[in-house]
Design a protein around this motif. Structure first.
Motif, mmCIF file in Angstrom:
data_model
loop_
_atom_site.group_PDB
_atom_site.id
_atom_site.type_symbol
_atom_site.label_atom_id
_atom_site.label_comp_id
_atom_site.label_asym_id
_atom_site.label_seq_id
_atom_site.Cartn_x
_atom_site.Cartn_y
_atom_site.Cartn_z
ATOM 1 N N MET A 1 57.314 50.477 48.233
ATOM 2 C CA MET A 1 56.613 50.976 47.063
ATOM 3 C C MET A 1 55.441 50.042 46.744
ATOM 4 O O MET A 1 55.600 48.812 46.752
ATOM 5 C CB MET A 1 57.582 51.020 45.881
ATOM 6 C CG MET A 1 57.018 51.663 44.671
ATOM 7 S SD MET A 1 58.343 52.246 43.624
ATOM 8 C CE MET A 1 57.374 52.916 42.330
ATOM 9 N N PRO A 2 54.273 50.588 46.441
ATOM 10 C CA PRO A 2 53.111 49.734 46.178
ATOM 11 C C PRO A 2 53.226 49.015 44.838
ATOM 12 O O PRO A 2 53.974 49.425 43.960
ATOM 13 C CB PRO A 2 51.941 50.719 46.173
ATOM 14 C CG PRO A 2 52.538 52.017 45.815
ATOM 15 C CD PRO A 2 53.921 52.009 46.399
ATOM 16 N N LYS A 3 52.462 47.943 44.736
ATOM 17 C CA LYS A 3 52.429 47.211 43.483
ATOM 18 C C LYS A 3 51.717 48.052 42.428
ATOM 19 O O LYS A 3 50.819 48.830 42.743
ATOM 20 C CB LYS A 3 51.686 45.896 43.670
ATOM 21 C CG LYS A 3 52.441 44.888 44.488
ATOM 22 C CD LYS A 3 51.764 43.545 44.401
ATOM 23 C CE LYS A 3 50.889 43.331 45.601
ATOM 24 N NZ LYS A 3 50.311 41.998 45.652
ATOM 25 N N LEU A 4 52.119 47.871 41.168
ATOM 26 C CA LEU A 4 51.482 48.578 40.059
ATOM 27 C C LEU A 4 50.330 47.733 39.531
ATOM 28 O O LEU A 4 50.438 46.505 39.447
ATOM 29 C CB LEU A 4 52.488 48.830 38.949
ATOM 30 C CG LEU A 4 53.677 49.704 39.333
ATOM 31 C CD1 LEU A 4 54.701 49.705 38.220
ATOM 32 C CD2 LEU A 4 53.226 51.115 39.627
ATOM 33 N N LYS A 5 49.249 48.400 39.186
ATOM 34 C CA LYS A 5 48.090 47.672 38.679
ATOM 35 C C LYS A 5 48.199 47.504 37.168
ATOM 36 O O LYS A 5 48.625 48.400 36.449
ATOM 37 C CB LYS A 5 46.812 48.428 39.004
ATOM 38 C CG LYS A 5 46.413 48.309 40.454
ATOM 39 C CD LYS A 5 44.975 48.734 40.647
ATOM 40 C CE LYS A 5 44.526 48.416 42.046
ATOM 41 N NZ LYS A 5 43.114 48.754 42.238
ATOM 42 N N THR A 6 47.780 46.340 36.701
ATOM 43 C CA THR A 6 47.700 46.051 35.278
ATOM 44 C C THR A 6 46.329 46.478 34.780
ATOM 45 O O THR A 6 45.323 46.235 35.445
ATOM 46 C CB THR A 6 47.888 44.545 35.034
ATOM 47 O OG1 THR A 6 49.214 44.193 35.416
ATOM 48 C CG2 THR A 6 47.669 44.187 33.586
ATOM 49 N N ARG A 7 46.287 47.129 33.608
ATOM 50 C CA ARG A 7 45.010 47.460 32.979
ATOM 51 C C ARG A 7 44.433 46.168 32.415
ATOM 52 O O ARG A 7 45.020 45.555 31.527
ATOM 53 C CB ARG A 7 45.183 48.478 31.857
ATOM 54 C CG ARG A 7 45.891 49.760 32.231
ATOM 55 C CD ARG A 7 45.196 50.498 33.355
ATOM 56 N NE ARG A 7 45.722 51.821 33.580
ATOM 57 C CZ ARG A 7 46.824 52.102 34.258
ATOM 58 N NH1 ARG A 7 47.553 51.125 34.767
ATOM 59 N NH2 ARG A 7 47.228 53.337 34.436
ATOM 60 N N LYS A 8 43.309 45.733 32.962
ATOM 61 C CA LYS A 8 42.760 44.428 32.616
ATOM 62 C C LYS A 8 42.321 44.348 31.158
ATOM 63 O O LYS A 8 42.393 43.286 30.540
ATOM 64 C CB LYS A 8 41.578 44.088 33.525
ATOM 65 C CG LYS A 8 42.026 43.753 34.939
ATOM 66 C CD LYS A 8 43.111 42.708 34.903
ATOM 67 C CE LYS A 8 43.229 41.961 36.203
ATOM 68 N NZ LYS A 8 44.213 40.883 36.089
ATOM 69 N N ALA A 9 41.859 45.459 30.588
ATOM 70 C CA ALA A 9 41.467 45.445 29.177
ATOM 71 C C ALA A 9 42.674 45.165 28.296
ATOM 72 O O ALA A 9 42.575 44.437 27.304
ATOM 73 C CB ALA A 9 40.830 46.779 28.811
ATOM 74 N N ALA A 10 43.822 45.722 28.658
ATOM 75 C CA ALA A 10 45.039 45.483 27.882
ATOM 76 C C ALA A 10 45.531 44.059 28.078
ATOM 77 O O ALA A 10 46.031 43.427 27.135
ATOM 78 C CB ALA A 10 46.117 46.478 28.289
ATOM 79 N N ALA A 11 45.389 43.522 29.279
ATOM 80 C CA ALA A 11 45.851 42.166 29.550
ATOM 81 C C ALA A 11 45.090 41.148 28.712
ATOM 82 O O ALA A 11 45.625 40.092 28.366
ATOM 83 C CB ALA A 11 45.696 41.855 31.035
ATOM 84 N N LYS A 12 43.836 41.440 28.384
ATOM 85 C CA LYS A 12 43.048 40.531 27.565
ATOM 86 C C LYS A 12 43.411 40.640 26.091
ATOM 87 O O LYS A 12 43.102 39.739 25.316
ATOM 88 C CB LYS A 12 41.561 40.826 27.751
ATOM 89 C CG LYS A 12 41.064 40.517 29.144
ATOM 90 C CD LYS A 12 39.682 41.063 29.367
ATOM 91 C CE LYS A 12 39.290 40.910 30.834
ATOM 92 N NZ LYS A 12 38.038 41.597 31.141
ATOM 93 N N ARG A 13 44.045 41.721 25.680
ATOM 94 C CA ARG A 13 44.311 41.962 24.264
ATOM 95 C C ARG A 13 45.736 41.660 23.828
ATOM 96 O O ARG A 13 45.982 41.404 22.655
ATOM 97 C CB ARG A 13 44.001 43.428 23.929
ATOM 98 C CG ARG A 13 42.524 43.734 23.875
ATOM 99 C CD ARG A 13 42.289 45.235 23.833
ATOM 100 N NE ARG A 13 40.897 45.551 23.592
ATOM 101 C CZ ARG A 13 39.946 45.525 24.513
ATOM 102 N NH1 ARG A 13 40.243 45.156 25.749
ATOM 103 N NH2 ARG A 13 38.715 45.839 24.216
ATOM 104 N N PHE A 14 46.694 41.706 24.740
ATOM 105 C CA PHE A 14 48.097 41.566 24.366
ATOM 106 C C PHE A 14 48.733 40.395 25.096
ATOM 107 O O PHE A 14 48.421 40.123 26.248
ATOM 108 C CB PHE A 14 48.870 42.847 24.702
ATOM 109 C CG PHE A 14 48.338 44.071 24.034
ATOM 110 C CD1 PHE A 14 48.475 44.261 22.677
ATOM 111 C CD2 PHE A 14 47.691 45.046 24.774
ATOM 112 C CE1 PHE A 14 47.986 45.390 22.068
ATOM 113 C CE2 PHE A 14 47.202 46.178 24.172
ATOM 114 C CZ PHE A 14 47.343 46.359 22.808
ATOM 115 N N LYS A 15 49.654 39.715 24.404
ATOM 116 C CA LYS A 15 50.441 38.635 24.990
ATOM 117 C C LYS A 15 51.889 38.843 24.556
ATOM 118 O O LYS A 15 52.157 39.389 23.486
ATOM 119 C CB LYS A 15 49.964 37.277 24.476
ATOM 120 C CG LYS A 15 48.527 36.945 24.822
ATOM 121 C CD LYS A 15 48.400 36.386 26.216
ATOM 122 C CE LYS A 15 46.986 36.007 26.572
ATOM 123 N NZ LYS A 15 46.214 37.059 27.166
ATOM 124 N N ALA A 16 52.820 38.368 25.375
ATOM 125 C CA ALA A 16 54.237 38.480 25.041
ATOM 126 C C ALA A 16 54.674 37.240 24.268
ATOM 127 O O ALA A 16 54.230 36.128 24.541
ATOM 128 C CB ALA A 16 55.061 38.627 26.303
#
Length: 65
Positions: A1-16
């Motif tokens: 199964m291929p890797k899933l891509k992260t939406r880069k705009a969301a990665a810049k806005r949210f942190k866990a």
């Protein structure tokens, strides 16, 4: 199964957080600050949590969060 891509705009806005919740920044703090009161600016500068209803959408945008 291929890797899933992260939406880069969301990665810049949210942190866990440590407990697994998702942190976000509050809106309306980027410009037109002169007429906003100091207490309002202080409230806006603190981070907030993503609501439970929206967490599913954020996890879809960031599968490895």
């Amino acid at each position: 199964m291929p890797k899933l891509k992260t939406r880069k705009a969301a990665a810049k806005r949210f942190k866990a957080t440590g407990s697994g919740k998702i942190k976000r920044r509050k809106a309306y703090k980027s410009h037109l600050l002169e007429h906003k009161s100091a207490t309002r600016r202080n409230r806006l500068s603190k981070s907030a949590l993503v609501s439970e209803q929206d967490e599913k959408n954020v996890h879809l945008m960031m599968p490895y969060l």
